[in-house]
Design an enzyme around this catalytic site. Sequence first.
Site: not given
Length: 371
Positions: A111, A179, A203
Site C-alpha cells: 500500500w 494511511d 478493517k
Amino acid sequence: DMTCLKGFIMVRKFNFNPGPATLPYSVLEKAHSEFLDFQNSGMSLMEMSHRSKNFDAILENTKNNLRTILSVPEDYEIIFMGGGASTQFAMIPMNFLGADQTADYVNTGVWSTRAIKEGKLFGKVNIAASSEETKFDRIPTEFNFSENATYVHITTNNTIYGTQYKTFPNVGNVPLLADASSDFMSTKIDISKFSIMYAGAQKNAGPAGVTVIIIKKSMLDRVVDRPIPTMLKYSTHVSKNSLYNTPPVYPIYMVGLVAEWILEQGGIEKIQAMNEAKAKLVYDVMDEMGDYYHGTVQKDSRSLMNIPFRLSSEDLEKKFLAESAEKNLHGLKGHRDVGGIRASIYNAMPIEGVEALATFMKEFAAANPKA
C-alpha cells in the site's frame, strides 16, 4: 405477512480475513433490529435522505464518538468519503504536492508502494526509508528526509506483510500524513502528531464503502495552486460537512455503531489491551514452537493486527488451511504476494477465536511433524 425462521441457529465463523473483516456481533444485531424501520421513521435508513434529521444526528454522533475515542483535538476536522484509502493516495499529492515540490514517503509494503506511485503523478517523491530489500520484514528506524519536504507519508500498519509502527518518526515541523487503514482505532495514539490520518473502514471501523479522514484545519491553507476537481478537494468535504454529494450513508451509520461499541468496551485503552492480549496468544505459540511456524517479521516490528507465518512446505500450509476451516477458523490464507498463513485479528475478533486458533496451531504441529 412476514415470518421469521424460529429456532434457526447460525454457527458464527471466526473470521480472520484481512478485510472486509469481522464486525462486533452486537453491532450486527443492532443494525438488524433497525434495518426495516429506522427509529420508527417508517422507512429503512438505506432509503433515507442524507439531508434528513435522522442522518444528521447519525453523522454528528459518529463524529463526536470518533473524536472522543481518539482524543481528536479541536483544530481537526473529521470527514467521510467514498473511494477507499486508494483514492486518498491520489488526493493527498493532488492537493498538497506541487510539481516542483518534494514529498517524503516511507515504503513498508504494497500500500505504501501504491501511494508512492500516485505521488509521482503530481510532484517529486523521495523514498525516505524502505524495507523492500528485506521483503518488508520490518519498520525502518533510520530515515533520510528531504530538506524541504512538503509532507511525510507513512502506512501505520502493513496488512499484507504484518508490520506495524510502534513509535512514529520525528518529522519536526513537516506535516506527517498516515494511511492507518488496518490499525485505525486499535491502539491509543497521539493524533496531534499527524496532520492527516485516513483509513478505509473495513478493517476496524465498519464495513467497506466509507473512508474516515481526520485532517488538521491548517492543512487546508497548504493546498497547491493547481486546478483540482471539486470532488477531490479536501476543502469541499470539510466545508460541506461530508455532504457535498450523497455520502455512503449506511456505512457511516455502521461506523457510528462500531464507535459506540468501542466506548461500551471501555474506550481505546481497553481495546488496545484486548488487542495486545490476542496477538500475544498467537505470537507465544510461534515463539514456543521454534521454527515450526516461521514468522516473516522481525520481532520489534510485529503487528497486533496481522500475523503472517510460513510452515516448512506449501503442502503443509494447504493442510493447515483445510483443517483450520473445519475447526471454524476462516480466512487464514496469506496474501497472494506472500503466501503462507495470515491471521488478521482486528478489534472485533473475539478472544475465543484467537484462543481457538492458538489451540489449533499446537494440535496441528503435534499431529504433523516437520518433514
